[in-house]
Scaffold this active site. Structure first.
Site, PDB file in Angstrom:
ATOM      1  N   GLU A 180       0.499 -48.562   3.689  1.00 53.98           N
ATOM      2  CA  GLU A 180       0.894 -48.594   2.277  1.00 53.98           C
ATOM      3  C   GLU A 180       0.712 -49.974   1.656  1.00 53.98           C
ATOM      4  O   GLU A 180       0.456 -50.109   0.463  1.00 53.98           O
ATOM      5  CB  GLU A 180       2.361 -48.170   2.115  1.00 53.98           C
ATOM      6  CG  GLU A 180       2.672 -46.759   2.554  1.00 53.98           C
ATOM      7  CD  GLU A 180       3.215 -46.735   3.969  1.00 53.98           C
ATOM      8  OE1 GLU A 180       3.990 -45.824   4.273  1.00 53.98           O
ATOM      9  OE2 GLU A 180       2.851 -47.627   4.752  1.00 53.98           O
ATOM     10  N   ASP A 190     -27.817 -69.565 -14.340  1.00 52.78           N
ATOM     11  CA  ASP A 190     -27.159 -69.811 -15.629  1.00 52.78           C
ATOM     12  C   ASP A 190     -28.013 -69.434 -16.827  1.00 52.78           C
ATOM     13  O   ASP A 190     -27.643 -69.691 -17.964  1.00 52.78           O
ATOM     14  CB  ASP A 190     -26.749 -71.282 -15.747  1.00 52.78           C
ATOM     15  CG  ASP A 190     -27.943 -72.230 -15.615  1.00 52.78           C
ATOM     16  OD1 ASP A 190     -29.086 -71.742 -15.473  1.00 52.78           O
ATOM     17  OD2 ASP A 190     -27.721 -73.457 -15.647  1.00 52.78           O
ATOM     18  N   ASP A 198     -31.674 -64.979 -15.406  1.00 54.28           N
ATOM     19  CA  ASP A 198     -30.925 -64.785 -14.159  1.00 54.28           C
ATOM     20  C   ASP A 198     -30.017 -63.562 -14.193  1.00 54.28           C
ATOM     21  O   ASP A 198     -29.467 -63.179 -13.161  1.00 54.28           O
ATOM     22  CB  ASP A 198     -30.065 -66.021 -13.865  1.00 54.28           C
ATOM     23  CG  ASP A 198     -30.901 -67.251 -13.581  1.00 54.28           C
ATOM     24  OD1 ASP A 198     -31.859 -67.136 -12.802  1.00 54.28           O
ATOM     25  OD2 ASP A 198     -30.614 -68.322 -14.138  1.00 54.28           O
ATOM     26  N   ASP A 218     -31.419 -70.690  -8.605  1.00 57.77           N
ATOM     27  CA  ASP A 218     -32.531 -71.297  -9.324  1.00 57.77           C
ATOM     28  C   ASP A 218     -32.590 -72.770  -8.914  1.00 57.77           C
ATOM     29  O   ASP A 218     -31.782 -73.254  -8.134  1.00 57.77           O
ATOM     30  CB  ASP A 218     -32.374 -71.130 -10.838  1.00 57.77           C
ATOM     31  CG  ASP A 218     -31.103 -71.795 -11.386  1.00 57.77           C
ATOM     32  OD1 ASP A 218     -30.281 -72.249 -10.568  1.00 57.77           O
ATOM     33  OD2 ASP A 218     -30.946 -71.868 -12.608  1.00 57.77           O
ATOM     34  N   ASP A 235       6.061 -53.321   7.046  1.00 56.03           N
ATOM     35  CA  ASP A 235       5.240 -53.715   5.893  1.00 56.03           C
ATOM     36  C   ASP A 235       5.788 -54.965   5.216  1.00 56.03           C
ATOM     37  O   ASP A 235       5.031 -55.846   4.798  1.00 56.03           O
ATOM     38  CB  ASP A 235       5.168 -52.565   4.879  1.00 56.03           C
ATOM     39  CG  ASP A 235       4.209 -51.468   5.332  1.00 56.03           C
ATOM     40  OD1 ASP A 235       3.357 -51.757   6.195  1.00 56.03           O
ATOM     41  OD2 ASP A 235       4.312 -50.333   4.830  1.00 56.03           O
ATOM     42  N   ASN A 288       1.285 -46.200  17.692  1.00 53.27           N
ATOM     43  CA  ASN A 288       2.536 -45.487  17.456  1.00 53.27           C
ATOM     44  C   ASN A 288       2.322 -43.982  17.369  1.00 53.27           C
ATOM     45  O   ASN A 288       3.133 -43.180  17.855  1.00 53.27           O
ATOM     46  CB  ASN A 288       3.187 -45.986  16.166  1.00 53.27           C
ATOM     47  CG  ASN A 288       3.857 -47.333  16.351  1.00 53.27           C
ATOM     48  OD1 ASN A 288       4.151 -47.737  17.476  1.00 53.27           O
ATOM     49  ND2 ASN A 288       4.079 -48.046  15.260  1.00 53.27           N
ATOM     50  N   ASN A 312       8.556 -48.301   9.212  1.00 51.43           N
ATOM     51  CA  ASN A 312       7.316 -48.621   8.493  1.00 51.43           C
ATOM     52  C   ASN A 312       7.577 -49.589   7.338  1.00 51.43           C
ATOM     53  O   ASN A 312       6.794 -50.513   7.069  1.00 51.43           O
ATOM     54  CB  ASN A 312       6.681 -47.328   7.977  1.00 51.43           C
ATOM     55  CG  ASN A 312       5.232 -47.515   7.611  1.00 51.43           C
ATOM     56  OD1 ASN A 312       4.443 -47.983   8.424  1.00 51.43           O
ATOM     57  ND2 ASN A 312       4.884 -47.172   6.380  1.00 51.43           N
TER      58      ASN A 312
END
Length: 849
Positions: free
Chosen positions: A295, A597, A601, A337, A694, A665, A690
């Site tokens: 999660e 730039d 490009d 470049d 977490d 588990n 859990n």
């Protein structure tokens, strides 16, 4: 008539260059007096406004809601929905809360980054001088239409693709379109170009380029999406492709979903059949599904990326797309470049030498006076000469000048020294030499043909990519009131000046540093191969064979894939050729970054795994890029790469640990379901386990990263994660089964069994992060961050405290005896030692990724 709105957009029509201007104006229904305002309105209706289309950004609410379609978030929503349907409100609220917090964090952080990036985008000019009804007007560039006549002067942005009708010393900087280091001169004469390459169209100026010097008039040929700029904008506004980061997350989620389905179905079937309670079995298998789902992964990923973005901003790197940080760190090829990255981005005077090839102050002095006294707009070469050295010109007085023009390719000034008039000329070598009847060497004038060795030396420098100017003079014994270009005959050749956009002093070291990080540099430029080869050689790149745009076009995709890996330098590339090179590299399995730039490009920036631009880039480049550098420097880029790799390493720790621990588990649950007459852990206990696990991992984004983990790219490798999960998961299961054995041996009741396994399971899967977070010996050779120590050990202590607290019964716990706690401690310690030993073996066999 002008071309239709839906005309061919794949190539520029060379006819616009070859036809005389009078015929072209007639075809466009216009004249030097311009269009009438009434005709302009008609053409607005037909062609639309002079602005390029962009992918319309969805409404902010839709942007937020779209984040709920992420595969990981969908998994959480499905689990939360089933939990709610079955009356498990606590489980549903917990999982749904995780999903919402993750989405909100990701959305807010990325929205802030995009807003900050938009502030960087600055429009230099939005108006143009246009001739309409015989008068000049200043209008917004979006109101221009094909057939308009515009006036151009120094500093103006070219507002649309146009044909130059007349020009006076008109030089256009089109580096953003072509990658050329030097401004290109534009003329009004019809030409017959050999190809449709933009650099050969000397009477065409393109939208987005700008006027460096001179003046001229132009006929608008194409506007908006029909321009070269517009075609690129339309091309890059297409739907974004899947990056290696996105692909890696998707593959990992699919892997988890497959395991989850197998486990949930197996656990439900076993418990329903063996224990005879389908509803209890469904609730238990649902809790197992929640346990197998990481999660916190969306939250861990978002917090990691957000922290990375904050740290990178302190190193002059602004992140527009958070997912690009991982790609940045995983990048193993950087395409860039040349101008401004490897070079200083400004032209400098490299040498000034006489006809022997020896440095000469006299040549510099004459060239300096020519640039100093001329009154026209000084080009980049003049500025380079004046910037090179401030010389005293006392004793010299300007009398006259003969301005530069395209046909002569030189300019002259006349000065007076001690009452004598001296004409000093500077220009293209071939034009100067053909006007010379003699030359000076060691202070002596020789009235004979220019030696071939002198011309050969000039050609040598040109072939090495230098811009060369010749300097000559003519003394006048008879004074004149005015001088003309006819006086530029019988010159005495004095020497030469050579110019280059030189390599950055830091470029060579920066390239070597990138190579140490496992990043190969490839140069993709629109400039010619001579200049590019010279610069790349100077910064230490192994140039090898240069591949040009013509070669790229001649190859199919398979042929291009065969050469891109072994080629370092690509020259004379147009925008779509750059994109093909990037695509070929990605098809070969590389994670590719592109730094650019210019307008040219934009497609490459879009097609790369991570597009990099700079804060003074053109708008389309900044809008397309994923990351913006506040300084166009490989050193800044290198520091950003390191931050990207640190971010990725900490994400990977969670993924490896979470997948292997959860898998272990679940194997334990399957085994317990087969051999135990009761559930090994209640659904509410699984959820609590859990949740605490977490929460312990929230600190991972702040963890320390070993330096030797940063020395090479680490792209997503779902096969490695799968192997890691399958190898380490059963190890934790082995110790779970050991715990089962101890509990069964001493005939522990179901509540005590549930309690002890809860403590052992929480301790093993939480504390093991301190072992697997590094390839080294934990604590001795590699220390975790203080925050990680607090959260991991804190989670275990909180879990233990709950089993000892008055609230224990609410979760189905009983107070564990000291004997069982001691046995659990021994089992956990043995597990951590064994994981360390097996980790060493695993890394030797499969590596550390």
């Amino acid at each position: 008539m002008p071309p239709s709105k839906n005309g061919n957009q794949n190539a520029f029509d060379v006819r616009f260059s070859t036809e005389p201007s009078e015929k072209l104006m007639q075809e466009f229904g216009t004249s030097l007096s311009g269009l009438s305002h009434q005709e302009v309105r008609r053409r607005h209706h037909r062609y639309g406004f002079n602005q390029s289309s962009k992918a319309r950004e969805p409404h902010i609410l839709l942007q937020f809601l779209s984040r709920f379609t992420s595969p990981l978030v969908l998994v959480l929503l499905v689990v939360a929905g089933i939990s709610l349907f079955l009356g498990q409100q606590v489980s549903a609220a917990l999982v749904l809360g995780m999903a919402i917090v993750s989405v909100v964090l990701a959305f807010v952080q990325e929205y802030k980054a995009k807003t900050e990036a938009k502030k960087l985008l600055e429009i230099v000019s939005t108006t143009a001088a246009v001739i309409r009804d015989g008068r000049q007007h200043e209008v917004h560039i979006k109101t221009l239409v094909p057939g308009d006549i515009v006036y151009l002067s120094a500093g103006d942005i070219i507002p649309a693709d146009l044909r130059v009708l007349s020009a006076k010393d008109l030089f256009i900087n089109q580096a953003a379109m072509t990658g050329e280091s030097f401004p290109a001169e534009k003329t009004g004469e019809a030409i017959a170009p050999k190809t449709a390459t933009l650099t050969e169209l000397t009477n065409i100026a393109f939208m987005g380029s700008n006027v460096v010097s001179g003046t001229g008039y132009g006929l608008i040929l194409k506007t908006g999406d029909q321009t070269q700029f517009g075609q690129l904008a339309a091309h890059v506004s297409a739907q974004e492709g899947e990056t290696s980061f996105d692909k890696g997350i998707r593959e990992f989620v699919l892997l988890l979903i497959r395991f989850m389905i197998v486990m949930v179905v197996a656990i439900f079937a076993i418990n329903a059949i063996l224990k005879g309670n389908p509803l209890e079995a469904l609730l238990f298998s649902l809790a197992v599904a929640v346990g197998l789902t990481p999660e916190m992964l969306p939250m861990i990923v978002t917090v990691n990326l957000s922290n990375g973005a904050i740290k990178m901003s302190g190193k002059k790197v602004i992140v527009k797309r958070l997912s690009s940080i991982q790609n940045f760190g995983a990048m193993d090829i950087l395409c860039t470049d040349k101008t401004g990255t490897l070079t200083l981005g400004e032209v400098v005077l490299e040498r000034h030498y006489d006809l022997r090839g020896t440095e000469s102050q006299e040549v510099l002095r004459y060239g300096y006076m020519n640039s100093y006294f001329q009154t026209g707009l000084k080009n980049l070469l003049d500025k380079a000469i004046l910037r090179h050295s401030h010389l005293s010109i006392a004793g010299y007085r300007k009398l006259d000048e003969i301005p530069f023009d395209f046909s002569r390719k030189l300019m002259s000034v006349v000065v007076e020294e001690d009452g004598k008039h001296i004409l000093i000329s500077k220009g293209a070598p071939e034009e100067i030499i053909k006007r010379c009847g003699s030359y000076e060497l060691d202070g002596k004038v020789f009235r004979k043909a220019i030696p071939k060795s002198v011309i050969a030396l000039t050609d040598k420098y040109r072939n090495e990519g230098f811009r060369v100017l010749a300097v000559a003079y003519r003394p006048f014994t008879t004074k004149k009131k005015a001088y003309t270009k006819e006086d530029e005959e019988g010159l005495i050749l004095k020497g030469f000046m050579i110019f280059l956009d030189p390599p950055k002093p830091s470029a060579k070291d920066a390239i070597q540093s990138l190579e140490k990080l496992g990043i190969k540099l490839k140069v993709l430029t629109g400039d010619n191969e001579l200049v590019t080869t010279k610069v790349c050689g100077d910064v230490g790149l192994d140039v090898g064979e240069v591949v040009t745009g013509d070669t790229v076009d001649a190859l199919d995709d398979e042929g291009l894939r065969k050469i891109v890996d072994k080629t370092t330098v690509f020259a004379r590339l147009n925008p779509l050729q750059k994109e093909r090179v990037i695509t070929a590299l990605r098809a070969n399995g590389h994670t590719v970054g592109y730094l650019g730039d210019g307008i040219n490009d934009a497609p490459a920036l879009k097609s790369a795994d991570v597009g990099l631009s700079v804060n003074n880039a053109v708008d389309i480049a900044k809008e397309t890029a994923d990351i913006i550098l506040l300084e166009k420097s490989l050193i800044v880029l290198q520091e950003g790469v390191l931050e990207g790799r640190k971010t990725y390493e900490n994400m990977l720790k969670y993924i490896k640990m979470g997948s292997s621990s959860n898998f272990g588990n679940m194997l334990s649950v399957v085994g317990a379901s087969l051999f135990l007459p009761f559930l090994p852990m209640l659904p509410i206990q699984i959820l609590l386990n859990n949740f605490l696990y977490d929460m312990a991992q929230v600190s991972l984004p702040s963890d320390n990263v070993d330096e030797d983990n940063l020395d090479k790219p680490s792209p997503w490798n779902v096969d490695y994660i799968k192997r890691y999960m399958i190898f380490f998961g059963p190890i934790s299961s082995l110790f779970d089964f050991t715990t089962y054995g101890v509990l069964l041996l001493f005939s522990a009741s179901q509540p005590l069994f549930n309690t002890i396994w809860f403590i052992e399971s929480l301790a093993t899967q939480t504390l093991v992060i301190n072992v697997i977070r590094t390839r080294k010996i934990p604590f001795l050779e590699s220390r975790p961050s203080g925050y990680l120590l607090i959260t991991t050990f804190g989670a275990v202590l909180v879990g233990l405290a709950i089993t000892l607290s008055p609230f224990a019964s609410a979760f189905g716990f009983v107070q564990p005896p000291l004997f069982y706690l001691g046995a659990t401690t021994l089992i956990v310690a043995t597990y951590l030692v064994l994981v360390q030993l097996l980790k060493v073996w695993f890394i030797r066999k499969y590596g550390y990724k």
